[in-house]
Motif scaffolding. Structure first.
Motif, mmCIF file in Angstrom:
data_model
loop_
_atom_site.group_PDB
_atom_site.id
_atom_site.type_symbol
_atom_site.label_atom_id
_atom_site.label_comp_id
_atom_site.label_asym_id
_atom_site.label_seq_id
_atom_site.Cartn_x
_atom_site.Cartn_y
_atom_site.Cartn_z
ATOM 1 N N PRO A 1 -4.464 -1.691 -4.003
ATOM 2 C CA PRO A 1 -3.808 -0.437 -3.581
ATOM 3 C C PRO A 1 -2.906 0.111 -4.681
ATOM 4 O O PRO A 1 -1.742 0.412 -4.463
ATOM 5 C CB PRO A 1 -2.996 -0.879 -2.361
ATOM 6 C CG PRO A 1 -2.683 -2.305 -2.607
ATOM 7 C CD PRO A 1 -3.851 -2.858 -3.395
ATOM 8 N N CYS B 1 0.829 -1.223 0.000
ATOM 9 C CA CYS B 1 0.000 0.000 0.000
ATOM 10 C C CYS B 1 0.856 1.263 0.000
ATOM 11 O O CYS B 1 0.368 2.362 0.272
ATOM 12 C CB CYS B 1 -0.951 0.046 1.192
ATOM 13 S SG CYS B 1 -2.182 -1.254 1.185
ATOM 14 N N ARG C 1 -11.832 2.099 1.181
ATOM 15 C CA ARG C 1 -11.499 1.116 2.226
ATOM 16 C C ARG C 1 -12.155 1.505 3.549
ATOM 17 O O ARG C 1 -12.698 0.644 4.261
ATOM 18 C CB ARG C 1 -9.977 1.041 2.400
ATOM 19 C CG ARG C 1 -9.522 -0.133 3.231
ATOM 20 C CD ARG C 1 -8.012 -0.264 3.242
ATOM 21 N NE ARG C 1 -7.385 0.624 4.232
ATOM 22 C CZ ARG C 1 -6.092 0.598 4.525
ATOM 23 N NH1 ARG C 1 -5.276 -0.238 3.860
ATOM 24 N NH2 ARG C 1 -5.592 1.414 5.427
ATOM 25 N N TYR D 1 -8.939 5.157 -3.076
ATOM 26 C CA TYR D 1 -8.676 3.870 -2.400
ATOM 27 C C TYR D 1 -8.969 3.989 -0.902
ATOM 28 O O TYR D 1 -9.686 3.175 -0.317
ATOM 29 C CB TYR D 1 -7.216 3.453 -2.620
ATOM 30 C CG TYR D 1 -6.797 2.307 -1.735
ATOM 31 C CD1 TYR D 1 -6.168 2.535 -0.509
ATOM 32 C CD2 TYR D 1 -7.055 0.996 -2.109
ATOM 33 C CE1 TYR D 1 -5.818 1.491 0.326
ATOM 34 C CE2 TYR D 1 -6.693 -0.071 -1.276
ATOM 35 C CZ TYR D 1 -6.086 0.201 -0.058
ATOM 36 O OH TYR D 1 -5.745 -0.850 0.766
ATOM 37 N N SER D 2 -8.405 5.051 -0.287
ATOM 38 C CA SER D 2 -8.558 5.204 1.173
ATOM 39 C C SER D 2 -10.012 5.405 1.571
ATOM 40 O O SER D 2 -10.508 4.777 2.509
ATOM 41 C CB SER D 2 -7.715 6.384 1.657
ATOM 42 O OG SER D 2 -6.347 6.129 1.380
#
Ligand code: KE4
Length: 433
Positions: free
Chosen positions: A399, A29, A391, A387-388
């Protein structure tokens, strides 16, 4: 808001004894500026981390989990098999049954050799092509990834591209000189290579549907031209179907686009989550491999009974369901059309490419992503923020902007509708950044 405290602690501990804290770089990541989450379990379409957070999984172990995690038939077969022993270093019926099953599902494979990873499969396929043609050079495509074999870590995709090491240190100049890099979907770049080196080119190796620069849709004509030019120069065409094999159709990309490769490499799905790779082709070609022929390749755990059991059960579950790919296509269309609708509604600059149940959401001002050059227009910082947010909201994605996302048969309509809603919220979040 998710807590990641146990994963953060686990990562600090891992870094002390594992390079970068991971056993494969793209898991780190690093490129999205996050700590990786450490996984405790996974079932069906869901994956759960050690902090108790649960996610709808679109990584699927980077492709293998097309049935979803812990499919009951796979787990039962593995438990039964393990009771009889785990490895013998001698032939077993499992290997023969697996080879017969692969040959029955991939029409252009008459003989297949099992190995332990996709890298081993592509590395061995290249050696076979070089030994068979008595030529040294290989053509690969910028942004395509074929595992971490020296000859392929030249302008490579996936983790190599993600972490800005498409040309890895440690690959010698003498190795690199035999790898020619061309451009995917640009036949002129291939034609030029053959004009310069034609008599010394052993093979073209290609991801027929690249997934390792993100998903790029091939021009059918381009793939046909690769076949034609290999025939003209008597080079071999290697279809690296480690990702696309059994993913985009039962017979992989070669069935979807009706192209006959000389060698096919496989991995991921054929292991059902255990370490398996394979390469195969016409029997007259494969019989050049030791001990039948002189070209050497070997492996202590090749054809391992547990891996064969998991792979055989996975492939036969697919084969025995005549509606498998129709159902998977319906799920994939529902999700990606929902994402495309979200792009329109929010006005975020993005393009979503899909082939079958693999797709990539590219953050770019370009109207389309059809080449590696197009991929290079992507905003990786935007992807990192996407992505963050995803998630944190229960959606588990690769990632990296330069990877494919995967839908499994275990993803329900509710899972997909929830994903579309989370995707909309993520795009709105980006818009207001
Ligand atoms: P492995 O050696 O990782 O089993 O396979 C290498 C490989 C070969 N060919 C293709 C088309 C592949 O996609 C891969 C591996 N894919 C990456 C994900 N894009 C593996 C993930 C990782 O490196 O951890």
């Amino acid at each position: 808001m998710n807590s990641y405290s146990k994963s953060i602690e686990a990562f600090s501990r891992a870094i002390e004894v594992i390079p970068g804290g991971v056993n494969s770089p793209v898991r780190s990541c690093k490129s999205v500026g996050e700590n990786p989450v450490f996984i405790a379990s996974a079932h069906g379409a869901y994956i759960n981390d050690i902090d108790g957070n649960s996610y709808i999984d679109y990584v699927g172990s980077w492709g293998p989990m097309i049935l979803g995690h812990t499919h009951p038939k796979v787990i039962e077969a593995l438990c039964n098999c393990a009771q009889q022993g785990t490895s013998f270093g001698a032939p077993t019926l499992w290997e023969t049954q697996m080879a017969e099953l692969i040959c029955s599902m991939m029409p252009h494979i008459e003989s297949v050799r099992m190995v332990n990873s996709g890298t081993e499969a592509t590395m061995s396929a290249l050696r076979l092509a070089r030994g068979y043609t008595k030529r040294d050079k290989v053509i690969k495509f910028e942004g395509c990834y074929h595992g971490h074999h020296d000859s392929f870590l030249i302008q490579a995709g996936s983790g190599a591209l993600t972490l800005s090491t498409p040309n890895s240190p440690g690959v010698t100049a003498s190795t690199a000189k035999d790898t020619i890099v061309a451009q995917f979907n640009d036949f002129e770049s291939v034609h030029n290579a053959f004009r310069l080196y034609g008599e010394d080119i052993a093979a073209i190796i290609v991801e027929p549907i690249p997934g390792n620069m993100g998903v790029v849709v091939p021009n059918r004509k381009f793939l046909q031209q690769l076949r034609e030019i290999c025939d003209i120069y008597e080079a071999l065409l290697i279809f690296d179907e480690v990702m696309t094999g059994f993913r985009v159709a039962q017979g992989g990309a070669q069935e979807l686009y009706d192209i006959v490769p000389d060698i096919t490499t496989l991995g991921k799905i054929i292991g059902g989550g255990l370490p398996v790779g394979a390469y195969g082709g016409k029997k007259h070609l494969m019989d050049n491999l030791s001990p039948q022929g002189p070209i050497y390749q070997a492996g202590t755990l090749s054809g391992n009974p547990l891996a064969m059991t998991a792979g055989y059960t996975t492939l036969s579950t697919i084969k025995n369901n005549p509606h498998f790919y129709t159902e998977l296509e319906e799920k994939s269309i529902l999700l990606v059309e929902g994402i495309r609708e979200n792009i329109k509604k929010t006005g975020v600059a993005a393009v979503c490419n899909r082939v079958g149940s693999m797709f990539t959401l590219f953050f770019t001002d370009s109207s389309e992503i059809k080449t590696y050059q197009d991929v290079c227009t992507c905003d990786t910082k935007k992807y990192a923020a996407f992505y963050s947010f995803s998630r944190d909201n229960g959606i588990y994605l690769a990632p990296s902007q330069f990877e494919a996302a995967f839908i499994s048969i275990a993803h329900s309509t509710q899972d997909i509708e929830r994903t579309i809603e989370a995707n909309y919220n993520a795009l709105m979040y980006l818009k207001n950044l």
